[in-house]
Design an enzyme around this catalytic site. Sequence first.
Site, PDB file in Angstrom:
ATOM      1  N   ILE A 136      -1.595  -1.910   9.682  1.00 48.20           N
ATOM      2  CA  ILE A 136      -2.042  -0.532   9.911  1.00 48.20           C
ATOM      3  C   ILE A 136      -3.496  -0.379   9.460  1.00 48.20           C
ATOM      4  CG2 ILE A 136      -1.701   1.867   9.170  1.00 48.20           C
ATOM      5  CD1 ILE A 136       1.296   1.216   8.901  1.00 48.20           C
ATOM      6  N   ILE A 179      -0.482   7.169   3.654  1.00 46.91           N
ATOM      7  CA  ILE A 179       0.445   6.720   4.692  1.00 46.91           C
ATOM      8  C   ILE A 179       1.669   6.082   4.043  1.00 46.91           C
ATOM      9  CG2 ILE A 179       0.791   5.070   6.593  1.00 46.91           C
ATOM     10  CD1 ILE A 179      -2.278   5.339   7.127  1.00 46.91           C
ATOM     11  N   ASP A 212      -1.539   6.005  18.728  1.00 42.09           N
ATOM     12  CA  ASP A 212      -2.253   6.352  19.963  1.00 42.09           C
ATOM     13  C   ASP A 212      -1.262   6.792  21.041  1.00 42.09           C
ATOM     14  OD1 ASP A 212      -4.703   5.590  18.767  1.00 42.09           O
ATOM     15  OD2 ASP A 212      -4.274   3.488  19.222  1.00 42.09           O
ATOM     16  N   ARG A 258       0.209  10.242  20.075  1.00 44.53           N
ATOM     17  CA  ARG A 258      -0.755  11.311  20.374  1.00 44.53           C
ATOM     18  C   ARG A 258      -0.856  11.536  21.887  1.00 44.53           C
ATOM     19  NH1 ARG A 258      -5.166   8.880  16.105  1.00 44.53           N
ATOM     20  NH2 ARG A 258      -4.766  10.328  14.392  1.00 44.53           N
ATOM     21  N   GLY A 302       0.858  -1.195   0.000  1.00 42.55           N
ATOM     22  CA  GLY A 302       0.000   0.000   0.000  1.00 42.55           C
ATOM     23  C   GLY A 302       0.886   1.234   0.000  1.00 42.55           C
ATOM     24  N   ARG A 357     -14.888   3.380  11.843  1.00 42.62           N
ATOM     25  CA  ARG A 357     -13.893   2.390  11.429  1.00 42.62           C
ATOM     26  C   ARG A 357     -14.592   1.117  10.946  1.00 42.62           C
ATOM     27  NH1 ARG A 357     -10.603   4.970  15.384  1.00 42.62           N
ATOM     28  NH2 ARG A 357      -8.610   5.576  14.505  1.00 42.62           N
ATOM     29  N   MET A 379       0.674   9.216  11.211  1.00 46.37           N
ATOM     30  CA  MET A 379       0.606   7.744  11.172  1.00 46.37           C
ATOM     31  C   MET A 379       1.890   7.159  10.604  1.00 46.37           C
ATOM     32  SD  MET A 379      -1.029   5.043  11.843  1.00 46.37           S
ATOM     33  CE  MET A 379       0.299   3.860  11.886  1.00 46.37           C
ATOM     34  N   HIS A 395      -7.888  -0.185  19.145  1.00 43.95           N
ATOM     35  CA  HIS A 395      -7.489   0.953  18.327  1.00 43.95           C
ATOM     36  C   HIS A 395      -8.699   1.607  17.654  1.00 43.95           C
ATOM     37  CE1 HIS A 395      -5.045   3.518  15.866  1.00 43.95           C
ATOM     38  NE2 HIS A 395      -5.575   3.014  14.757  1.00 43.95           N
TER      39      HIS A 395
HETATM   40  N1  LIG Z   1      -3.455   2.089  12.460  1.00 41.78           N
HETATM   41  C1  LIG Z   1      -3.649   3.399  12.479  1.00 41.78           C
HETATM   42  O1  LIG Z   1      -3.360   4.067  13.484  1.00 41.78           O
HETATM   43  C2  LIG Z   1      -4.165   4.112  11.259  1.00 41.78           C
HETATM   44  C3  LIG Z   1      -4.149   5.510  11.204  1.00 41.78           C
HETATM   45  C4  LIG Z   1      -4.602   6.130  10.043  1.00 41.78           C
HETATM   46  C5  LIG Z   1      -5.088   5.374   8.994  1.00 41.78           C
HETATM   47  N2  LIG Z   1      -5.104   4.018   9.096  1.00 41.78           N
HETATM   48  C6  LIG Z   1      -5.606   3.175   7.995  1.00 41.78           C
HETATM   49  O2  LIG Z   1      -4.558   2.978   7.042  1.00 41.78           O
HETATM   50  C7  LIG Z   1      -5.155   2.647   5.771  1.00 41.78           C
HETATM   51  C8  LIG Z   1      -4.525   3.461   4.655  1.00 41.78           C
HETATM   52  O3  LIG Z   1      -4.821   4.827   4.825  1.00 41.78           O
HETATM   53  P1  LIG Z   1      -4.293   5.907   3.731  1.00 41.78           P
HETATM   54  O4  LIG Z   1      -4.709   7.220   4.232  1.00 41.78           O
HETATM   55  O5  LIG Z   1      -2.872   5.644   3.415  1.00 41.78           O
HETATM   56  O6  LIG Z   1      -5.193   5.501   2.480  1.00 41.78           O
HETATM   57  P2  LIG Z   1      -4.884   5.789   0.919  1.00 41.78           P
HETATM   58  O7  LIG Z   1      -6.157   5.530   0.189  1.00 41.78           O
HETATM   59  O8  LIG Z   1      -4.234   7.104   0.762  1.00 41.78           O
HETATM   60  O9  LIG Z   1      -3.823   4.683   0.545  1.00 41.78           O
HETATM   61  C9  LIG Z   1      -4.146   3.328   0.537  1.00 41.78           C
HETATM   62  C10 LIG Z   1      -3.293   2.667  -0.513  1.00 41.78           C
HETATM   63  O10 LIG Z   1      -3.586   1.277  -0.460  1.00 41.78           O
HETATM   64  C11 LIG Z   1      -3.589   0.836  -1.816  1.00 41.78           C
HETATM   65  N3  LIG Z   1      -4.320  -0.414  -1.916  1.00 41.78           N
HETATM   66  C12 LIG Z   1      -5.654  -0.629  -1.904  1.00 41.78           C
HETATM   67  N4  LIG Z   1      -5.900  -1.945  -2.046  1.00 41.78           N
HETATM   68  C13 LIG Z   1      -4.700  -2.566  -2.124  1.00 41.78           C
HETATM   69  C14 LIG Z   1      -4.304  -3.905  -2.284  1.00 41.78           C
HETATM   70  N5  LIG Z   1      -5.195  -4.911  -2.360  1.00 41.78           N
HETATM   71  N6  LIG Z   1      -2.987  -4.174  -2.321  1.00 41.78           N
HETATM   72  C15 LIG Z   1      -2.061  -3.170  -2.227  1.00 41.78           C
HETATM   73  N7  LIG Z   1      -2.378  -1.884  -2.089  1.00 41.78           N
HETATM   74  C16 LIG Z   1      -3.698  -1.588  -2.045  1.00 41.78           C
HETATM   75  C17 LIG Z   1      -4.217   1.958  -2.609  1.00 41.78           C
HETATM   76  O11 LIG Z   1      -3.916   1.855  -3.984  1.00 41.78           O
HETATM   77  C18 LIG Z   1      -3.568   3.157  -1.937  1.00 41.78           C
HETATM   78  O12 LIG Z   1      -2.354   3.500  -2.581  1.00 41.78           O
HETATM   79  C19 LIG Z   1      -6.652   2.882   5.955  1.00 41.78           C
HETATM   80  O13 LIG Z   1      -7.267   1.644   6.233  1.00 41.78           O
HETATM   81  C20 LIG Z   1      -6.725   3.758   7.186  1.00 41.78           C
HETATM   82  O14 LIG Z   1      -7.955   3.639   7.858  1.00 41.78           O
HETATM   83  C21 LIG Z   1      -4.649   3.392  10.187  1.00 41.78           C
END
Ligand SMILES: NC(=O)c1ccc[n+]([C@@H]2O[C@H](COP(=O)([O-])OP(=O)(O)OC[C@H]3O[C@@H](n4cnc5c(N)ncnc54)[C@H](O)[C@@H]3O)[C@@H](O)[C@H]2O)c1
Length: 409
Positions: A206, A102, A239, A242, A97, A176, A317, A266
């Site tokens: 994540i 992120i 978390d 923050r 991803g 979520r 993040m 989370h």
């Molecule tokens: N754990 C945490 O504290 C935390 C904090 C913030 C966001 N998140 C989560 O992280 C995730 C990503 O957030 P983001 O803002 O980067 O989103 P984003 O949409 O900007 O990026 C997600 C990426 O994942 C890719 N993707 C989608 N399906 C895929 C697959 N099957 N294989 C490979 N890549 C794939 C997309 O092409 C994209 O580039 C979300 O689920 C969000 O809720 C978690």
Amino acid sequence: MAAAPAATFAIGTTGSLGQRGSSLPQSKSFGLKFNSLNHLKSFCGLKAMSSVRCESESSFFGNKTGAALRASFASKAQKENNHNSQPQASYKVAVLGAAGGIGQPLSLLIKMSPLVSNLHLYDIANVKGVAADISHCNTPSQVRDFTGASELPNCLKDVNVVVIPAGVPRKPGMTRDDLFNINAGIVRDLVSAVADYCPDAFVQIISNPVNSTVPIAAEVLKQKGVYDPKKLFGVTTLDVVRANTFVAQRKNLKLIDVDVPVVGGHAGITILPLLSKTRPSASFTDEEIDELTVRIQNAGTEVVEAKAGTGSATLSMAYAAARFVESSLRALDGDGDVYECSFVESNLTDLPFFASRVKLGRTGVEALIPSDLQGLTDYEQKALEALKPELKASIEKGIAFAQKQTVAA
Ligand SMILES: NC(=O)c1ccc[n+]([C@@H]2O[C@H](COP(=O)([O-])OP(=O)(O)OC[C@H]3O[C@@H](n4cnc5c(N)ncnc54)[C@H](O)[C@@H]3O)[C@@H](O)[C@H]2O)c1
């Protein structure tokens, strides 16, 4: 011109008991070293506090004694002397991803780690540009891009740490749980490939909802016969980051010193910052406890609303996940003094998964740290009991999802 690592600026350091003035060794400072001697000297980088009482650890293998831990600190000191504080880049890290909000800054921060030899960037979207861009940074790791499912096996081969930020982020008005149906399938498929191509890797999830995606990952790994609970992590570091920031601001403390353990899960009320365990110790009024707890629990929403429809927390993040990756790499590298909070398989409560401080080692979670959960205030005890039904339901939702969709063995 060849890029020569030079000395001084540490991006990743871990606090140690030594920082508290004990005679135990100071943590080693990892880092990309930059040429300016005093420049950014006090930058705390991807710092995790690690002061825990030695006698209060339980482990997957039973209780650790204070003596064993002291021995591990001693061997760390020996190792530091031998290493002369120059870590070797030798670990392969994959970001799945990596083209996302992120994924991009996270990949950049991992590129700065002196412990990484190979950085593999994977996405279903084109990730070539991100990889080309990051690859120009004159740090040791080789960067490669992998786009689409057919390139996933090569991306994962021989990787030591897999970080998964793939999925959709939360938009205003979404919970979520709204993300569940999309992200559950993404995590299932990616972890299935991890099981096939790098079953020994540390897997760091994540993608939200972490309270469900981690149990999904566990089930997939079990179905593939390669589940090692010590190596599966839900990344909850944001978390903690923050909580540390908000508490330091509120109590006017030096940010670098503040450490607040955050336990539970989370999402929303499942995020439980244990303010009574704040180090250095601080006193809070009832109003402050309530205000800080609610702010830490809803900090994600603060960012979602401020971004007004364009996504959720990405930069903080990425910082938090990079700190967790760096901690994992240091643990893999033999540092015996690495502690982080993470959502892992756990026996600290009656829930099968629970976020708590854990001790990281070469094999993953070496010990769960129960002491943070002892001597809770009434407020924390009530909040702990209150979060359990929601966390239990999210865990069960994840398990049920994975169990009804058997992955190909
Ligand atoms: N754990 C945490 O504290 C935390 C904090 C913030 C966001 N998140 C989560 O992280 C995730 C990503 O957030 P983001 O803002 O980067 O989103 P984003 O949409 O900007 O990026 C997600 C990426 O994942 C890719 N993707 C989608 N399906 C895929 C697959 N099957 N294989 C490979 N890549 C794939 C997309 O092409 C994209 O580039 C979300 O689920 C969000 O809720 C978690």
